[in-house]
Motif scaffolding. Structure first.
Motif, short mmCIF file in Angstrom:
data_model
loop_
_atom_site.label_atom_id
_atom_site.label_comp_id
_atom_site.label_asym_id
_atom_site.label_seq_id
_atom_site.Cartn_x
_atom_site.Cartn_y
_atom_site.Cartn_z
N ASP A 1 9.27 -66.00 72.35
CA ASP A 1 10.72 -65.41 71.88
C ASP A 1 10.79 -66.00 70.34
O ASP A 1 11.62 -64.95 69.68
N TRP B 1 5.37 -56.36 61.66
CA TRP B 1 4.42 -55.49 61.90
C TRP B 1 5.94 -54.22 61.94
O TRP B 1 6.74 -54.42 62.19
N VAL C 1 0.43 -55.37 69.93
CA VAL C 1 2.08 -55.52 69.81
C VAL C 1 2.58 -54.55 70.42
O VAL C 1 2.16 -53.00 69.93
N VAL D 1 1.50 -59.11 72.41
CA VAL D 1 2.98 -59.14 72.35
C VAL D 1 3.49 -58.41 72.87
O VAL D 1 3.56 -57.68 72.88
N VAL E 1 -1.33 -63.87 64.53
CA VAL E 1 -0.12 -64.09 65.48
C VAL E 1 0.70 -66.14 65.38
O VAL E 1 -0.40 -66.72 65.82
N VAL F 1 8.03 -64.72 67.30
CA VAL F 1 6.98 -64.39 67.45
C VAL F 1 6.41 -63.55 65.60
O VAL F 1 7.39 -62.58 65.95
N SER F 2 5.66 -64.07 65.02
CA SER F 2 4.91 -62.81 64.07
C SER F 2 3.82 -62.96 64.01
O SER F 2 3.01 -63.69 64.40
N VAL G 1 9.31 -57.07 65.43
CA VAL G 1 8.31 -58.28 65.68
C VAL G 1 8.10 -58.39 64.38
O VAL G 1 7.21 -57.48 63.14
N PRO H 1 6.34 -53.68 70.53
CA PRO H 1 7.65 -53.74 70.61
C PRO H 1 8.39 -53.61 71.33
O PRO H 1 8.61 -52.30 72.30
N HIS I 1 -0.08 -50.38 68.93
CA HIS I 1 0.87 -50.25 69.98
C HIS I 1 -0.03 -49.52 72.17
O HIS I 1 0.39 -50.31 72.61
#
Length: 422
Positions: A253, A147, A278, A184, A264, A255-256, A144, A280, A157
Motif C-alpha cells: 500500500d 504514474w 499499473v 500494481v 517500482v 508504492v510509487s 499511484v 490505478p 493500465h
C-alpha cells in the motif's frame, strides 16, 4: 446450470417484459427523448431495450465515441492467447439499422440538467426527457505516485480494452528471458474485482509457454481479493514459483513507479522491472462530474430504477454507479440496464413496470479449461441494491467441472454481446 446464449437472452427478455401502451407526448415536442451516454454493457443494453420494447414510441440516441467497442470483460483472455482482439470488438450498426437508435460517435462534454441538454464535442446539442449515463471508469489522479495517463504507453493500465490491450500484450511477448512483469493492483472499489488476478493468470499462462523463467510480481494495497483461495490454488498448481504477491503488510500500500527508469518502489525498496501494468484507483467516468451527479468518485443511485439521487431524470448504470452490493462488472451493468430501461419506458409511455431484480456472475480463467466463477442475485431496497444469495466455485474441484465453468463463460459472452449489440 449451463448459461448459454439463448438462455441468457431469454432470461433478460423475460425480466424486461412490458404491457403495450401508447407513448405519452412529452411537453412541447413529439416523442419522448432518451439520450444514453456510453455504449458498453450498460448503455448499449439500455438503448436497445428501450428502443425495442417501446416499439418506436421513444426516440433513443446513443452517444459513444468509439466506432468499435472492445469489451473489457474477456480482454484478459486476449492477453492469454485464448481469443483474438477482433473477437472482443463490436460495432453499432445493428442497433441503428434494426432498432432505429440514433448512434452518435462523439464525446459528450457537458450536461445541463436544468435545460435537459447534452453538449457534444462536435458542437451539437441533444435534448432529453430522460438521460442515462453509463460512461464506465476513469482513474483517480495521483493514485499511484509517478504514474498518470501520459505514462500509459510505458506502463499500460489496459483497463479500457483495445489499443491498451494490444500494447500490454506486445510488451509481455517482448520481455527478456527471465524478466519481471509487475502489476500494481487497484484499491477497492474498482471495475471487475477478479479482473487483475485473472490477468495475472493469463500473463503467467503466456510466460510459462514462452518465457518460463520469468517472474510475476503483484503489488497490492488490499488485504484480500476476490476468489483469492481459487486463484492462489491455481497459481500454485499451474505456475508454481512464478508469482509473488506483496500485500499491505509488506508495503503493497506504499508504492510509487518511475516509468522512465522502469522501476517500482515498494515501501522504500526499488525493484527493476521489464513490464509494468499499473491499474490505478478508479472513479466514475468524467461526464458524471460534468453532470453534477457524482459524490466525488461515484454516483449514488436509487436501486429501484438506477436514477441518480441528485436528479430523478438522470439514470446511472454499471461501473459509475454507487448502488450497494453489486460488483462493478459487465454482467452487473447489463442487469442494471434492463431494470433501468423498463423504468424509463414506464415513466415515458405508462407501460407496466415490474419490481427490480438483479443478477451477476463473474467468470475467471486460471489456465486452459480451468475456469472459476462467483455470483449472486440481488433485489432493490429503499437503501440500496441488496444481495439475496450467492455462489462461488470451490477449491479442489475436478477438471470436468472447471472445464464446464469455462465453457459456460464462453456461452455467456456470446449471449451478453448479442444482448448489448443486437
Amino acid at each position: 446450470m449451463k448459461l448459454n446464449r439463448r438462455l441468457f437472452i431469454g432470461t433478460g427478455a423475460a425480466a424486461a417484459v412490458s404491457l403495450a401502451a401508447p407513448a405519452v407526448m412529452a411537453d412541447g415536442h413529439g416523442k419522448p427523448r432518451v439520450v444514453v451516454i456510453g455504449g458498453g454493457a450498460g448503455g448499449a443494453t439500455a438503448a436497445r431495450y428501450i428502443a425495442k420494447d417501446s416499439k418506436g414510441a421513444i426516440d433513443v440516441t446513443l452517444v459513444e465515441p468509439s466506432r468499435t467497442y472492445f469489451t473489457c470483460f474477456f480482454s484478459n483472455l486476449y492477453l492469454g492467447g485464448f481469443t483474438d482482439l477482433e473477437d472482443i470488438g463490436h460495432t453499432y450498426g445493428t442497433l441503428a439499422a434494426k432498432y432505429g437508435i440514433n448512434v452518435v460517435h462523439d464525446w459528450a462534454v457537458d450536461v445541463d440538467r436544468d435545460a435537459k441538454t447534452v453538449a457534444l464535442a462536435g458542437g451539437s446539442t441533444l435534448k432529453y426527457d430522460k438521460l442515462i449515463l453509463s460512461p464506465g471508469i476513469d482513474f483517480v489522479d495521483g493514485a499511484v505516485p509517478g504514474w498518470d495517463v501520459s505514462a500509459q504507453n510505458k506502463m499500460p493500465h489496459a483497463y479500457k480494452a483495445g489499443s491498451q490491450s494490444e500494447l500490454l500484450k506486445a510488451q509481455i511477448m517482448a520481455m527478456p528471458e527471465g524478466g519481471t512483469f509487475a502489476m500494481v493492483a487497484p484499491p477497492n472499489p474498482y471495475r471487475c474485482p477478479p479482473g487483475p488476478y485473472e490477468r495475472v493468470s493469463m500473463v503467467a499462462h503466456v510466460l510459462k509457454q514462452n518465457n518460463p523463467t520469468a517472474k510475476i510480481l503483484i503489488v497490492d494495497p488490499k488485504e484480500k481479493f476476490s476468489k483469492q483461495a481459487l486463484f492462489e490454488e491455481g497459481w500454485q498448481h499451474h505456475y508454481g514459483g512464478m508469482i509473488e504477491r506483496i500485500g499491505p503488510d509488506f508495503g503493497g500500500d506504499n508504492v510509487s513507479v518511475n516509468p522512465e527508469a522502469m522501476t517500482v518502489d515498494i515501501d522504500g525498496s526499488e525493484e527493476k522491472i521489464d513490464v509494468c501494468n499499473v491499474i490505478p484507483a478508479m472513479k466514475a467516468g468524467r461526464i458524471a462530474d460534468m453532470a453534477g451527479v457524482a459524490d466525488g468518485n461515484w454516483v449514488p443511485v436509487n436501486a429501484a430504477d438506477m436514477s441518480s439521487k441528485a436528479d430523478a431524470d438522470v439514470h446511472v448504470l454499471g461501473d459509475s454507479a454507487a448502488q450497494g452490493d453489486m460488483p462493478k462488472s459487465g454482467f452487473a451493468a447489463n442487469s442494471q440496464a434492463k431494470v433501468c430501461a423498463m423504468a424509463v419506458r414506464g415513466a415515458l409511455t405508462s407501460s407496466k413496470v415490474f419490481p427490480a431484480k438483479f443478477s451477476n456472475t463473474c467468470w475467471s480463467l486460471i489456465d486452459t479449461d480451468d475456469g472459476v466463477k462467483v455470483g449472486a442475485t440481488y433485489e432493490a431496497t429503499d437503501e440500496k441494491i441488496a444481495k439475496v444469495d450467492g455462489f462461488i466455485s470451490q477449491t479442489g474441484e475436478d477438471a470436468a467441472t472447471r472445464k464446464a465453468t469455462y465453457e459456460e463463460s464462453v456461452g455467456w459472452y456470446a449471449g451478453i454481446t448479442a444482448d448489448m449489440f443486437g
